[in-house]
Design an enzyme around this catalytic site. Structure first.
Site, PDB file in Angstrom:
ATOM      1  N   ASN A 208      74.586  58.936  48.535  1.00  0.00           N
ATOM      2  CA  ASN A 208      74.189  57.914  47.565  1.00  0.00           C
ATOM      3  C   ASN A 208      74.275  58.481  46.158  1.00  0.00           C
ATOM      4  O   ASN A 208      74.664  59.640  45.967  1.00  0.00           O
ATOM      5  CB  ASN A 208      72.790  57.382  47.882  1.00  0.00           C
ATOM      6  CG  ASN A 208      71.762  58.489  47.919  1.00  0.00           C
ATOM      7  OD1 ASN A 208      71.490  59.147  46.910  1.00  0.00           O
ATOM      8  ND2 ASN A 208      71.167  58.717  49.091  1.00  0.00           N
ATOM      9  N   PHE A 321      58.617  56.551  46.431  1.00  0.00           N
ATOM     10  CA  PHE A 321      59.451  55.912  45.416  1.00  0.00           C
ATOM     11  C   PHE A 321      60.229  54.768  46.049  1.00  0.00           C
ATOM     12  O   PHE A 321      60.646  54.858  47.208  1.00  0.00           O
ATOM     13  CB  PHE A 321      60.415  56.926  44.801  1.00  0.00           C
ATOM     14  CG  PHE A 321      59.812  57.720  43.675  1.00  0.00           C
ATOM     15  CD1 PHE A 321      60.239  57.538  42.373  1.00  0.00           C
ATOM     16  CD2 PHE A 321      58.805  58.633  43.924  1.00  0.00           C
ATOM     17  CE1 PHE A 321      59.675  58.256  41.338  1.00  0.00           C
ATOM     18  CE2 PHE A 321      58.232  59.354  42.903  1.00  0.00           C
ATOM     19  CZ  PHE A 321      58.670  59.165  41.598  1.00  0.00           C
ATOM     20  N   LYS A 335      56.457  48.508  51.084  1.00  0.00           N
ATOM     21  CA  LYS A 335      56.670  49.913  51.445  1.00  0.00           C
ATOM     22  C   LYS A 335      55.358  50.689  51.369  1.00  0.00           C
ATOM     23  O   LYS A 335      55.055  51.511  52.241  1.00  0.00           O
ATOM     24  CB  LYS A 335      57.709  50.524  50.496  1.00  0.00           C
ATOM     25  CG  LYS A 335      58.157  51.922  50.854  1.00  0.00           C
ATOM     26  CD  LYS A 335      59.310  52.354  49.951  1.00  0.00           C
ATOM     27  CE  LYS A 335      59.914  53.661  50.413  1.00  0.00           C
ATOM     28  NZ  LYS A 335      61.077  54.062  49.580  1.00  0.00           N
TER      29      LYS A 335
END
Length: 399
Positions: A208, A321, A335
């Site tokens: 990524n 994060f 999350k």
């Protein structure tokens, strides 16, 4: 800050006028402020200005010895509790990084054992010059702390990074560095950072866009706050911050194993890495050849490190994060709940200034009760400092 002897080194850049405000605020807080100016700096502001604001004589010439009982630059070097270089020009950074002492400021810096806080200011192309970047990286490795310049309209007419940070931000850093007890002394912190890479064959991998800059900045901020900091890093080109122990990993599985191995010895876990969610089921032992118009890769889930940590965290403080492109709050708070986090830090990576590989970020922080901190675009190093301060406050409140 009261009674602390702070030496402010002023070099020749247009940002000199900002430093007058910094010196004034330091003096108002009770610091004993001594100013050293380069000859170039005196072309922008006279020594009399800083003498009036600091209530002390200003040093410019190495050989202008007013007190026969001492050697001026050695006396200043020996008694300084902190050096602040603002503005720090490319010229001054080059001298300091390479051990050059050819004027009052540079010779004093070579002689001091005090911590050094540096606020660079220069043209954007000068700041991005690889030689200047190499000098700053070297100084950071040697323990100097940087207040990164901001972006905007520069005096030369360019728009970009290179504008010296505002005096208020420099003052906050000074107060932090002079704090009698580090905020997180004795705490053990684990920070994950950077991407992971999942091999497809000996040549190719899936990854990524993460650069690791945010995680590295957080690790450095924890170390500066006195924490025993371990950085578990995916592949990056970044230099390990001073006083931080780094373990390098490649895949999500390797990062999972290292986090699980170190978790028992950790008080705070920061999941800043961009870990691959999937990996190829089969990894070819030889390079895959281009034999057809389409190519299909079967993928399988990688270990969910944050979920596993949250499930077994006990009294540990867990921060995650969330890099999102839409419905940021909804995804971030989901999350937070699913992975039993204490805080989640979210950013919209589609926004300019908040994406991967940049030096700035725009973040919002939530806990189980709602939003607790919203930060506008600022340097990742400053975002990291604010986050560490917030975590420190939460931990002290818990204690």
């Amino acid at each position: 800050m009261k009674g602390k002897r702070i030496v402010v080194g002023v070099s020749g850049g247009i940002a000199v006028f900002k430093v007058a405000g910094l010196v004034s605020q330091l003096a108002q807080r009770g610091a004993d402020v001594r100013v050293i100016m380069t000859r170039s700096a005196t072309q922008f502001v006279t020594p009399l200005t800083f003498q009036t604001l600091s209530r002390n004589a200003v040093a410019v010439d190495t050989f202008d010895e007013k007190d026969p009982a001492v050697v001026s630059h050695i006396d200043l070097a020996d008694h300084a509790d902190l050096f602040v270089l603002a503005p720090a020009t490319a010229n001054l950074l080059g001298k300091l990084a390479n051990g050059i002492g050819d004027d009052m400021l540079s010779t004093t810096l070579l002689a001091t054992q005090a911590p050094i806080l540096i606020a660079p200011a220069m043209n954007v192309h000068m700041y991005e010059n690889p030689i200047v970047q190499e000098n700053m990286a070297k100084l950071a490795r040697l323990g100097c702390r940087f207040i990164e310049p901001g972006s905007g309209q520069l005096a030369c007419g360019y728009v970009g990074r290179g504008r010296m940070e505002e005096p208020e931000q420099i003052l906050e850093a000074v107060e932090e560095m002079l704090a009698p007890t580090p905020l997180l002394a004795g705490r053990r912190v684990l920070v994950t950072a950077g991407p992971t890479r999942e091999s497809l064959d000996p040549v190719r991998y899936l990854s990524n866009r993460s650069s690791g800059k945010m995680g590295y900045a957080i690790a450095e901020a924890f170390a500066r706050a006195g924490a025993d900091t371990l950085l578990v890093s995916g592949p990056t080109s970044l230099v390990c911050p001073p006083s931080v122990r780094r373990v390098e990993v490649w895949t999500a599985q390797e990062m999972y194993q290292m986090v699980m191995q170190e978790m028992e010895r950790t008080d705070i876990i920061i999941k800043a890495a961009a870990v691959a969610d999937y990996r190829p089921v089969r990894v070819s032992e030889s390079k895959i050849k281009k034999n057809s118009e389409t190519f299909t890769v079967e993928m399988e889930r990688t270990p969910d490190i944050a979920w596993e940590v949250g499930r077994n965290k006990g009294s540990r403080f867990l921060v995650g994060f969330a890099a999102e492109t839409d419905q940021v709050e909804e995804h971030a708070r989901a999350k937070l709940s699913k992975k039993n986090m204490d805080l989640v830090v979210a950013n919209d990576v589609s926004k300019p200034g908040a994406g991967f590989d940049g030096d700035t970020n725009i973040v919002t922080v939530w806990d189980a009760d709602g939003e607790v901190l919203r930060l506008p675009q600022m340097a990742k190093t400053e975002v990291a400092r604010r986050l560490v301060a917030l975590i420190g406050e939460r931990l002290h409140g818990r204690d």
